[in-house]
Write an enzyme that holds these catalytic residues in place. Sequence first.
Site, PDB file in Angstrom:
ATOM      1  N   SER A 268     -10.977   2.179  -6.223  1.00 21.72           N
ATOM      2  CA  SER A 268     -11.049   2.673  -4.818  1.00 21.72           C
ATOM      3  C   SER A 268      -9.431   2.629  -4.247  1.00 21.72           C
ATOM      4  O   SER A 268      -9.375   3.373  -3.129  1.00 21.72           O
ATOM      5  CB  SER A 268     -12.048   2.202  -4.061  1.00 21.72           C
ATOM      6  OG  SER A 268     -11.720   0.936  -3.870  1.00 21.72           O
ATOM      7  N   CYS A 269      -8.878   1.969  -4.753  1.00 26.93           N
ATOM      8  CA  CYS A 269      -7.553   1.655  -4.111  1.00 26.93           C
ATOM      9  C   CYS A 269      -6.303   2.463  -4.668  1.00 26.93           C
ATOM     10  O   CYS A 269      -5.658   3.139  -3.939  1.00 26.93           O
ATOM     11  CB  CYS A 269      -7.127   0.253  -3.873  1.00 26.93           C
ATOM     12  SG  CYS A 269      -8.127  -0.668  -2.740  1.00 26.93           S
ATOM     13  N   PHE A 270      -5.779   2.102  -5.843  1.00 27.05           N
ATOM     14  CA  PHE A 270      -4.819   2.594  -6.259  1.00 27.05           C
ATOM     15  C   PHE A 270      -4.705   4.123  -6.325  1.00 27.05           C
ATOM     16  O   PHE A 270      -3.882   4.607  -5.697  1.00 27.05           O
ATOM     17  CB  PHE A 270      -4.598   2.272  -7.773  1.00 27.05           C
ATOM     18  CG  PHE A 270      -3.956   0.863  -7.872  1.00 27.05           C
ATOM     19  CD1 PHE A 270      -3.492   0.026  -6.631  1.00 27.05           C
ATOM     20  CD2 PHE A 270      -3.708   0.229  -9.235  1.00 27.05           C
ATOM     21  CE1 PHE A 270      -3.326  -1.207  -6.702  1.00 27.05           C
ATOM     22  CE2 PHE A 270      -3.213  -1.047  -9.191  1.00 27.05           C
ATOM     23  CZ  PHE A 270      -2.893  -1.805  -7.817  1.00 27.05           C
ATOM     24  N   ASP A 273      -4.795   5.441  -2.879  1.00 27.38           N
ATOM     25  CA  ASP A 273      -3.600   5.073  -1.957  1.00 27.38           C
ATOM     26  C   ASP A 273      -2.363   5.937  -2.510  1.00 27.38           C
ATOM     27  O   ASP A 273      -1.362   6.207  -1.620  1.00 27.38           O
ATOM     28  CB  ASP A 273      -3.345   3.677  -1.938  1.00 27.38           C
ATOM     29  CG  ASP A 273      -4.370   2.808  -1.037  1.00 27.38           C
ATOM     30  OD1 ASP A 273      -5.435   3.469  -0.627  1.00 27.38           O
ATOM     31  OD2 ASP A 273      -4.292   1.556  -1.407  1.00 27.38           O
TER      32      ASP A 273
END
Length: 430
Positions: A268-270, A273
């Site tokens: 969900s992040c890399f 983002d």
Amino acid sequence: MELSIVGSGYVGTTIAACFAEVGHDVVNVDIDEEIVETINDGRAPIHEPGLDELVAEHAGDRLRATTDYGAVRDTDATFLALPTPSEADGHIDLSIMEAGARSLGAALAEKDDHHVVVTKSTVVPTTTEEVIAPILAEESGKALGEDLGIGMNPEFLREGSAVSDFLDPDKIVLGAESDRAKAALRGVFEPLAERAGDPPIVETGVAEAEMIKYANNGFLAAKISLANDLANICKEYGIDSEEVLEAIGLDHRIGAAFLGAGVGWGGSCFPKDVAAIIAAARDVGYEPAMLQAAVEVNDRQPVRLLELLRGHVDPDGARVAVLGLAFKPGTDDIRNSRALPLVDALVDAGADVVGYDPVATENFRERYPDIDYAETAEAALDDADAALVVTDWPEFADLDGAFDAMATPIVVDGRRIVTRREGIVYESLV
């Protein structure tokens, strides 16, 4: 202190339980009645190691949940931990954050005392001050910097180790402009810092705190992609990439962390983002070539895995076991899992896909209801023409004899977790 957390998703529930663990009284505010009931029953609404135990221990005591935004008025500070999903062009969608800020601001209109609102969600630089803060001020009728303090505290939680990441942080970043907001943030994190052995505390501006999160994840994503690029070169030369990467990791300027080459990063992040900061950079006229290259290398890794498979078997009509559906071990999260593009490509190529994951099968089934699923890794391998290892769950390292039950024991390993041996046609991705 009395704290409120708006949002009871992955970040919101984790930080609420962890704040309760270090001694704060915490209330989670969420519009989902089922999630609220789950937390109040002492159960975590998400799969995360150690979180169930914390919620069970503190629910009904220092931790509770409610759908009533009015609960924030009895707290000293509120953390906004709401989703900021990606749009098609990489920009983040702030609609949920904006709606939460409006509801929060309206609730604070009836509070006489000073209140601090801290952005916990990942948002691009200037979002808190230029988007969230004006909404809060308008809805609450409070003056920014006087009756209403604004802060930013980025999260650095890895799925699968979020509880330990929070309770034993590498650093704590506190972004605020007013002295009163800074003091409030210090008060919130003082018991955590004491418990964690006084990690570095970075006090900075709000926009700087927002950027630190993107810089952190952008650097790590680029490091993984560079490791994969170097490992791909090693593969072409017949060189053991693991030995090469282990050696360069001994250089203190490089370090060994995030040098594990494989099928790439997801979650969900890399992806979100990196896409968001690329889009934000382009908005101000800068082309972030390094970050774009990191994305391109990452997107190629699942394709390379399929190309290696084609070197051993035609996927059309073949039964192919896909081992690992979550984006990483220790979580049931399939967001941006490398298994997604791989299964798409296998289905397009006419393969008969059977998937297995220790915890993420049901989430994957919602996305792909028409492929087969196995209850165990051994069952997935039974009579398969090939196996692709996508997620490095520890149990896959112990399969060994299970590969003998395959119709043809062809193993293409995207994580270098399976041990090469006689009797298996083994190919590592890197």
